[in-house]
Design a protein around this motif. Structure first.
Motif, PDB file in Angstrom:
ATOM      1  N   VAL A 155       0.840  -1.197   0.000  1.00 53.53           N
ATOM      2  CA  VAL A 155       0.000   0.000   0.000  1.00 53.53           C
ATOM      3  C   VAL A 155       0.877   1.249   0.000  1.00 53.53           C
ATOM      4  CG1 VAL A 155      -1.581   1.377   1.401  1.00 53.53           C
ATOM      5  CG2 VAL A 155      -2.027  -1.053   1.056  1.00 53.53           C
ATOM      6  N   ALA A 156       1.910   1.246   0.834  1.00 52.67           N
ATOM      7  CA  ALA A 156       2.830   2.389   0.872  1.00 52.67           C
ATOM      8  C   ALA A 156       3.510   2.593  -0.474  1.00 52.67           C
ATOM      9  CB  ALA A 156       3.877   2.178   1.965  1.00 52.67           C
ATOM     10  N   VAL A 157       3.843   1.499  -1.148  1.00 53.30           N
ATOM     11  CA  VAL A 157       4.455   1.585  -2.479  1.00 53.30           C
ATOM     12  C   VAL A 157       3.483   2.232  -3.468  1.00 53.30           C
ATOM     13  CG1 VAL A 157       5.291   0.245  -4.449  1.00 53.30           C
ATOM     14  CG2 VAL A 157       6.036  -0.335  -2.134  1.00 53.30           C
ATOM     15  N   ALA A 158       2.238   1.754  -3.469  1.00 56.55           N
ATOM     16  CA  ALA A 158       1.240   2.308  -4.402  1.00 56.55           C
ATOM     17  C   ALA A 158       1.040   3.800  -4.155  1.00 56.55           C
ATOM     18  CB  ALA A 158      -0.081   1.558  -4.251  1.00 56.55           C
ATOM     19  N   GLU A 159       0.861   4.160  -2.890  1.00 55.12           N
ATOM     20  CA  GLU A 159       0.650   5.577  -2.563  1.00 55.12           C
ATOM     21  C   GLU A 159       1.874   6.417  -2.935  1.00 55.12           C
ATOM     22  OE1 GLU A 159      -2.377   4.851   1.231  1.00 55.12           O
ATOM     23  OE2 GLU A 159      -0.258   5.329   1.577  1.00 55.12           O
ATOM     24  N   GLY A 160       3.052   5.876  -2.688  1.00 53.85           N
ATOM     25  CA  GLY A 160       4.284   6.596  -3.002  1.00 53.85           C
ATOM     26  C   GLY A 160       4.467   6.799  -4.495  1.00 53.85           C
ATOM     27  N   LEU A 161       4.183   5.769  -5.270  1.00 54.60           N
ATOM     28  CA  LEU A 161       4.328   5.899  -6.719  1.00 54.60           C
ATOM     29  C   LEU A 161       3.321   6.898  -7.287  1.00 54.60           C
ATOM     30  CD1 LEU A 161       4.921   2.165  -7.702  1.00 54.60           C
ATOM     31  CD2 LEU A 161       6.615   4.003  -7.595  1.00 54.60           C
ATOM     32  N   GLY A 162       2.144   6.981  -6.658  1.00 51.66           N
ATOM     33  CA  GLY A 162       1.173   7.984  -7.084  1.00 51.66           C
ATOM     34  C   GLY A 162       1.673   9.390  -6.848  1.00 51.66           C
ATOM     35  N   ARG A 163       2.351   9.601  -5.734  1.00 52.37           N
ATOM     36  CA  ARG A 163       2.878  10.936  -5.432  1.00 52.37           C
ATOM     37  C   ARG A 163       4.076  11.282  -6.307  1.00 52.37           C
ATOM     38  NH1 ARG A 163       1.842   9.215  -0.142  1.00 52.37           N
ATOM     39  NH2 ARG A 163       4.039   8.795   0.264  1.00 52.37           N
ATOM     40  N   LEU A 164       4.887  10.284  -6.619  1.00 51.45           N
ATOM     41  CA  LEU A 164       6.114  10.559  -7.367  1.00 51.45           C
ATOM     42  C   LEU A 164       5.849  10.884  -8.830  1.00 51.45           C
ATOM     43  CD1 LEU A 164       8.545   7.864  -5.922  1.00 51.45           C
ATOM     44  CD2 LEU A 164       8.643  10.331  -5.619  1.00 51.45           C
ATOM     45  N   ALA A 165       4.854  10.224  -9.417  1.00 54.96           N
ATOM     46  CA  ALA A 165       4.496  10.499 -10.819  1.00 54.96           C
ATOM     47  C   ALA A 165       5.701  10.382 -11.744  1.00 54.96           C
ATOM     48  CB  ALA A 165       3.860  11.889 -10.946  1.00 54.96           C
ATOM     49  N   ARG A 166       6.416   9.279 -11.614  1.00 54.54           N
ATOM     50  CA  ARG A 166       7.584   9.020 -12.465  1.00 54.54           C
ATOM     51  C   ARG A 166       7.309   7.827 -13.380  1.00 54.54           C
ATOM     52  NH1 ARG A 166      12.359  11.226 -10.236  1.00 54.54           N
ATOM     53  NH2 ARG A 166      11.800  13.275  -9.396  1.00 54.54           N
ATOM     54  N   PRO A 167       7.742   7.903 -14.645  1.00 54.72           N
ATOM     55  CA  PRO A 167       7.549   6.761 -15.552  1.00 54.72           C
ATOM     56  C   PRO A 167       8.136   5.459 -15.014  1.00 54.72           C
ATOM     57  CG  PRO A 167       8.210   8.710 -16.776  1.00 54.72           C
ATOM     58  CD  PRO A 167       8.337   9.066 -15.338  1.00 54.72           C
ATOM     59  N   ALA A 168       9.223   5.561 -14.267  1.00 56.06           N
ATOM     60  CA  ALA A 168       9.868   4.355 -13.739  1.00 56.06           C
ATOM     61  C   ALA A 168       8.955   3.578 -12.802  1.00 56.06           C
ATOM     62  CB  ALA A 168      11.155   4.738 -13.000  1.00 56.06           C
ATOM     63  N   GLY A 169       7.951   4.243 -12.237  1.00 61.19           N
ATOM     64  CA  GLY A 169       7.075   3.563 -11.298  1.00 61.19           C
ATOM     65  C   GLY A 169       5.841   2.936 -11.924  1.00 61.19           C
ATOM     66  N   LEU A 170       5.571   3.217 -13.194  1.00 61.59           N
ATOM     67  CA  LEU A 170       4.327   2.747 -13.804  1.00 61.59           C
ATOM     68  C   LEU A 170       4.226   1.228 -13.920  1.00 61.59           C
ATOM     69  CD1 LEU A 170       3.650   5.448 -16.550  1.00 61.59           C
ATOM     70  CD2 LEU A 170       2.701   5.264 -14.241  1.00 61.59           C
ATOM     71  N   PRO A 171       5.291   0.511 -14.307  1.00 65.30           N
ATOM     72  CA  PRO A 171       5.157  -0.954 -14.359  1.00 65.30           C
ATOM     73  C   PRO A 171       4.793  -1.559 -13.007  1.00 65.30           C
ATOM     74  CG  PRO A 171       7.093  -0.249 -15.592  1.00 65.30           C
ATOM     75  CD  PRO A 171       6.590   0.952 -14.864  1.00 65.30           C
ATOM     76  N   ALA A 172       5.377  -1.064 -11.941  1.00 64.07           N
ATOM     77  CA  ALA A 172       5.058  -1.578 -10.609  1.00 64.07           C
ATOM     78  C   ALA A 172       3.617  -1.238 -10.240  1.00 64.07           C
ATOM     79  CB  ALA A 172       6.024  -1.000  -9.578  1.00 64.07           C
ATOM     80  N   LEU A 173       3.164  -0.057 -10.583  1.00 61.30           N
ATOM     81  CA  LEU A 173       1.790   0.329 -10.271  1.00 61.30           C
ATOM     82  C   LEU A 173       0.799  -0.503 -11.092  1.00 61.30           C
ATOM     83  CD1 LEU A 173       0.312   2.206  -8.424  1.00 61.30           C
ATOM     84  CD2 LEU A 173       0.439   3.989 -10.160  1.00 61.30           C
ATOM     85  N   LEU A 189      -5.535   1.879  -7.377  1.00 68.15           N
ATOM     86  CA  LEU A 189      -6.515   2.614  -8.180  1.00 68.15           C
ATOM     87  C   LEU A 189      -6.507   4.101  -7.825  1.00 68.15           C
ATOM     88  CD1 LEU A 189      -9.439   0.042  -8.105  1.00 68.15           C
ATOM     89  CD2 LEU A 189      -8.295   0.884 -10.176  1.00 68.15           C
ATOM     90  N   ASP A 190      -6.405   4.398  -6.549  1.00 68.96           N
ATOM     91  CA  ASP A 190      -6.312   5.804  -6.133  1.00 68.96           C
ATOM     92  C   ASP A 190      -5.062   6.466  -6.707  1.00 68.96           C
ATOM     93  OD1 ASP A 190      -8.654   5.547  -4.735  1.00 68.96           O
ATOM     94  OD2 ASP A 190      -7.693   5.328  -2.765  1.00 68.96           O
ATOM     95  N   ALA A 191      -3.953   5.722  -6.705  1.00 64.86           N
ATOM     96  CA  ALA A 191      -2.706   6.261  -7.249  1.00 64.86           C
ATOM     97  C   ALA A 191      -2.836   6.501  -8.751  1.00 64.86           C
ATOM     98  CB  ALA A 191      -1.550   5.306  -6.957  1.00 64.86           C
ATOM     99  N   ALA A 192      -3.478   5.565  -9.447  1.00 63.96           N
ATOM    100  CA  ALA A 192      -3.672   5.723 -10.892  1.00 63.96           C
ATOM    101  C   ALA A 192      -4.499   6.973 -11.183  1.00 63.96           C
ATOM    102  CB  ALA A 192      -4.350   4.483 -11.470  1.00 63.96           C
ATOM    103  N   ALA A 193      -5.524   7.207 -10.356  1.00 67.16           N
ATOM    104  CA  ALA A 193      -6.340   8.410 -10.531  1.00 67.16           C
ATOM    105  C   ALA A 193      -5.524   9.661 -10.271  1.00 67.16           C
ATOM    106  CB  ALA A 193      -7.539   8.353  -9.587  1.00 67.16           C
ATOM    107  N   GLU A 194      -4.691   9.611  -9.251  1.00 71.04           N
ATOM    108  CA  GLU A 194      -3.862  10.766  -8.915  1.00 71.04           C
ATOM    109  C   GLU A 194      -2.916  11.116 -10.060  1.00 71.04           C
ATOM    110  OE1 GLU A 194      -0.988  12.223  -5.195  1.00 71.04           O
ATOM    111  OE2 GLU A 194      -2.028  10.304  -5.127  1.00 71.04           O
TER     112      GLU A 194
END
Length: 289
Positions: A155-173, A189-194
């Motif tokens: 969950v922390a990973v998903a939320e963090g990747l949503g805040r970072l908004a970096r291409p490197a995080g998209l495969p993990a998300l 899903l919340d991160a994807a929306a963000e």
């Protein structure tokens, strides 16, 4: 002017407040010499960092030279604040460059520590490691924890990747959007929306609108509201017939933004005026108004 040989290490702080720039420079030299000998007092790094903001160029240059020569110095929160301030608003290029170089060194070293923390046996330690890597904007390293056995870490990973908004995080998300755990999937899903539902995530989110759990379907609908109409309109119209009222309401709200430009949206919302739920009917009327 006070000569350097007359300044004792115990008195450095006093001489750093002296009105004469030469005395302050001499005090920094004493402090630097002690640091090289491994005898510097606690807080030396912070003291040198704040000297980068001195009014006199010679003092600032002495502090910058000392910090370059002693990158192993410890910096507390106060010292890090001083370095950040100097890097952004230093009085001259030498100061800004020295501070920026040190911040980069500190960030790399800290990132290594946090990355090591991802291997800790305790989930709460791994969560703190994820949060630290997010603060350092290390998206690739955050993404490495997407397969962590702990739900809370993922969950922390998903939320963090949503805040970072970096291409490197998209495969993990994208991977987390299909997580077996409901809570993790909702966070993804919340991160994807963000992130505004970037293209690599759209397929997973559309698929989630048919998930067995209504909360997942609702979050997927809310995420689609952040997407482009060519991606979102068709699955959102289908969601107007969902068996759960909250999902239908979310679909109406999501479609409202495209009612003016897409006749198929107007037609679907018009049909929704016959929905069995009065709240959905009211929302549809507002959307068509």
């Amino acid at each position: 002017m006070t000569h350097i040989d007359t300044i004792r290490l115990d008195d450095v702080e006093e001489f750093l407040r002296d009105p004469e720039p030469a005395t302050r420079t001499a005090a920094l030299a004493v402090l630097t010499r002690a640091a090289r000998a491994g005898e510097a007092p606690s807080g030396t790094g912070d003291t040198l960092a704040w000297a980068l903001a001195d009014d006199h160029e010679d003092v600032r240059r002495a502090a910058a030279d000392a910090l370059r020569a002693l990158p192993e110095l410890y910096f507390g929160d106060d010292g890090v604040d001083a370095l950040l301030l100097a890097a952004a608003r230093g009085r001259d290029a030498t100061v800004r460059r020295a501070a920026a170089d040190l911040i980069e060194v500190l960030a790399k070293g800290t990132a290594e520590l946090y990355a090591h923390g991802l291997q800790d046996d305790e989930p709460h330690v791994r969560i703190q490691a994820v949060l630290g890597l997010v603060a350092l904007r290390e998206a690739a390293r955050v993404a490495e924890a997407a397969d962590d056995p702990s739900r809370e870490v993922r969950v922390a990973v998903a939320e963090g990747l949503g805040r970072l908004a970096r291409p490197a995080g998209l495969p993990a998300l994208e991977h987390l959007l299909a997580d077996h755990d409901l809570i993790v999937r909702l966070a993804a899903l919340d991160a994807a929306a963000e992130l505004g539902l970037p293209e690599p995530l759209a397929g997973r989110v559309v698929t989630a609108t048919a998930h067995a759990n209504w909360q997942v379907r609702r979050r997927a609908v809310l995420a689609l509201a952040k997407s482009r109409p060519e991606v979102a309109v068709r699955p959102l119209i289908k969601a107007l017939g969902d068996r759960t009222v909250d999902v239908r309401r979310a679909a109406v709200q999501a479609l409202e933004q495209w009612a003016a430009d897409h006749p198929e949206v107007v037609a679907a919302l018009t049909e929704t005026l016959a929905d069995p739920d009065p709240g959905v009917r009211t929302q549809a009327r507002w959307s068509l108004a």
